[in-house]
Every structure is written in structure tokens, then in C-alpha cells.
Design an enzyme around this catalytic site. Structure first.
Site, PDB file in Angstrom:
ATOM      1  N   LEU A 244     -33.793  18.095  31.952  1.00 22.92           N
ATOM      2  CA  LEU A 244     -32.894  19.338  32.149  1.00 22.92           C
ATOM      3  C   LEU A 244     -32.176  19.348  33.438  1.00 22.92           C
ATOM      4  O   LEU A 244     -33.239  19.195  33.960  1.00 22.92           O
ATOM      5  CB  LEU A 244     -33.846  20.798  31.735  1.00 22.92           C
ATOM      6  CG  LEU A 244     -32.727  22.043  31.211  1.00 22.92           C
ATOM      7  CD1 LEU A 244     -31.575  21.587  30.709  1.00 22.92           C
ATOM      8  CD2 LEU A 244     -33.325  23.098  31.338  1.00 22.92           C
ATOM      9  N   ASP A 245     -30.586  19.325  32.903  1.00 26.06           N
ATOM     10  CA  ASP A 245     -29.778  19.407  34.046  1.00 26.06           C
ATOM     11  C   ASP A 245     -29.852  18.320  34.587  1.00 26.06           C
ATOM     12  O   ASP A 245     -29.898  18.420  36.277  1.00 26.06           O
ATOM     13  CB  ASP A 245     -30.175  20.771  34.319  1.00 26.06           C
ATOM     14  CG  ASP A 245     -28.978  21.817  33.909  1.00 26.06           C
ATOM     15  OD1 ASP A 245     -28.478  21.755  32.185  1.00 26.06           O
ATOM     16  OD2 ASP A 245     -29.709  22.766  33.859  1.00 26.06           O
ATOM     17  N   GLU A 246     -30.896  17.002  34.727  1.00 27.67           N
ATOM     18  CA  GLU A 246     -30.665  15.838  35.651  1.00 27.67           C
ATOM     19  C   GLU A 246     -29.976  14.702  35.393  1.00 27.67           C
ATOM     20  O   GLU A 246     -30.657  14.465  36.170  1.00 27.67           O
ATOM     21  CB  GLU A 246     -32.492  16.247  35.622  1.00 27.67           C
ATOM     22  CG  GLU A 246     -32.941  17.286  36.670  1.00 27.67           C
ATOM     23  CD  GLU A 246     -34.676  16.963  37.407  1.00 27.67           C
ATOM     24  OE1 GLU A 246     -34.840  16.146  36.968  1.00 27.67           O
ATOM     25  OE2 GLU A 246     -34.869  18.196  37.770  1.00 27.67           O
TER      26      GLU A 246
END
Length: 300
Positions: A244-246
Site C-alpha cells: 500500500l502506497d509503496e
């Protein structure tokens, strides 16, 4: 009328770019790479118009290059060009991608309730500064329908939440297949995608996160930034992965804020940053300017 104008613009672009090609390469660095690629293109009568390259380390690092070239009768030669280039690529252990510029990418935009990023993309598209074919907009809310349909773009309302996520994604996948979509842009689409969906469109999903990642990952970053008393807020556009969001970061930007700014002020300032950051990231992808290496991007 707008739809007709866009169709005309796409036709004009395709005609003007009918002999233009792009080549993206990454491989272990060693002498002779540029010479071999240049010689190969010369054999087909191609003229190199733009060349950008980068090496992580000339001694045993990774080499990256983006070439844009003009080749007479490219449409007729494209298949044989790709087949013959496999020999060059094999000799240098290359990961590569060759594209014809006239094959304009087909884009789907996913959005929820906040429409500022969607509107920016549509405006850039309408003015001809975002060269893609926006084939549909998908939303889990109805707020965007009027805006999207005013551009004569198909709008698809598909309710989505945690309880019906797989059902919603099955409908989305069917539409993506029907519209033959090359790129998915999450323009503030506030749903987490399942691992199977992300894997099906690896490096073809671009997200905008309303935070200067890695700060304030996840939900409500402006509220948390306000509580932390930050002096800079920002936005990050990245490829979506199952972390997530990486995913690999494509573009970021910031603006200064101070103690007088409340949460709503931060959100208003942040929306300006989000619009520009996402648009730049999408433009670079459409122009084949991005090479993903590990969890980073090289952007030419």
C-alpha cells in the site's frame, strides 16, 4: 462537437507520428550497447531524433537508455524490427520495449467523489496536451457523471466497498477488456485494489496519493499532517503495487504552509499539488519516458 474535435486531433497526431518509434532499454552496463543499437536502427534506415541514457555504475552497474527515432514505413517494418531486435537484446541481456508513437495508449480513469484530478486530466486531454484516448471513466459514486458525459466520454457507475470488492472488480475487469485499456489512472479513487487486480495490470496503474510519501501513508494524511504541524505538504504519484502506497514513485511536489493553515486550507493547497503531480506522471508514462528498476523509476 468536443468528441469530434478530439477524434480529429487524434487522427492528425497519428498521421504526423506514423513513422516515429520509441525504444526503452535496461541491461547490465558494458561497452558497445549504444553502438549496437544505433547500428541496428541504421540498418533499417532509421534516424535517431532523441537519446537519453543513464548508468548506475559504469563498472558493473545497470544501463538505461531511451531512444526516439524516425523510420520510413514504420508500420510495415514494426514487426520485423521487433523480431530482429531480439538478437541484439539477447546478446546484451536487455529488458526492452519498442513502441510506435502513432499507437496512442487507451486510458481509463477511476475516480470517487473528489473530482479535481479528473477535471485536470480532462482539461489537458481536451486541449491536446494529454495525448491519449480516454475511453471511459469508472466511479463508485455518481458525482462525476455530468462532468464526464459533457466530454462525451462513457461513464460507468460501479458501486464498490470492502464487502463487494471482488464483485466490483470483476465488472471493472470486463470493461477494461472490452475497451482494450492500456493505462488505468486512479484520480482520487478511494478504494484499495485487490492483489489479483493489481497483478493483472502491473505497471499500468498510476495513483495519486495526497501526501509527500513516505510521510503519512494511508488515510487522512492532511489531518495527520495538521496534527504534526508540518511546514511542507505535498503529493506523490506512483505505480500501484500490492504494498500500500509503496509502489515506484514517478513524481512528487510540495508547497509551504504555516501555523495559520487549518485542515481545510491544507486540503485546498494539496488539491493544487495533486492535480499537477498526477498529470505530469501520466504524461511521462504516455510518452514512454519511464523505466522501472526495482522499486525506483528512471525518467527521461
Amino acid at each position: 462537437m468536443k468528441a469530434v474535435n478530439m477524434e480529429d486531433r487524434l487522427r492528425e497526431f497519428k498521421e504526423s507520428q506514423k513513422n516515429r518509434g520509441r525504444l526503452l532499454i535496461s541491461c547490465p552496463d558494458r561497452p558497445g550497447i549504444v553502438a549496437a543499437v544505433s547500428k541496428f536502427l541504421f540498418q533499417f534506415g532509421a534516424n535517431i531524433l532523441e537519446s537519453n541514457q543513464y548508468s548506475t555504475n559504469p563498472q558493473g552497474g545497470t544501463f538505461f537508455i531511451r531512444l526516439e527515432f524516425e523510420c520510413p514505413d514504420l508500420a510495415a517494418k514494426e514487426a520485423i524490427l521487433k523480431k530482429r531486435f531480439e538478437e541484439v537484446a539477447k546478446s546484451f541481456s536487455m529488458d526492452w520495449q519498442m513502441t510506435a508513437v502513432q499507437n496512442v495508449k487507451r486510458t481509463a480513469i477511476f475516480v470517487s467523489k473528489e473530482l479535481h484530478c479528473l477535471r485536470e486530466l480532462l482539461w489537458e486531454w481536451q486541449t491536446g496536451d494529454l495525448m491519449t484516448d480516454i475511453v471511459m471513466v469508472v466511479s463508485n459514486h455518481e458525482e462525476a457523471r455530468e462532468t464526464v458525459e459533457s466530454f462525451h466520454i462513457p461513464f460507468h457507475y460501479i458501486p464498490a466497498n470492502r464487502e463487494i470488492r471482488e464483485e466490483a472488480e470483476a465488472k471493472q475487469k470486463q470493461l477494461l477488456k472490452e475497451y482494450d485499456v492500456d493505462l488505468i489512472v486512479l484520480a482520487r479513487y478511494m478504494q484499495i485494489l485487490t492483489p489479483s487486480f493489481v497483478e493483472a495490470y502491473e505497471r499500468k496503474i498510476i495513483n495519486i496519493h495526497h501526501s509527500f510519501l513516505p510521510a503519512f501513508v494511508g488515510a487522512k494524511p492532511y489531518e495527520r499532517a495538521f496534527q504534526r504541524g508540518v511546514k511542507l505538504i505535498g503529493a506523490t504519484s506512483h505505480y500501484v503495487t500490492n504494498d500500500l502506497d509503496e509502489g515506484p514513485i514517478i513524481e512528487q511536489d510540495t508547497m509551504r504552509v504555516d501555523h495559520k493553515d487549518q485542515v481545510q486550507d491544507l486540503k485546498k493547497i494539496g488539491a493544487k499539488i495533486e492535480r499537477s503531480v498526477l498529470t505530469r506522471a501520466v504524461k511521462w508514462h504516455l510518452a514512454d519516458r519511464i523505466i522501472v528498476h526495482e522499486n525506483k523509476t528512471i525518467i527521461f
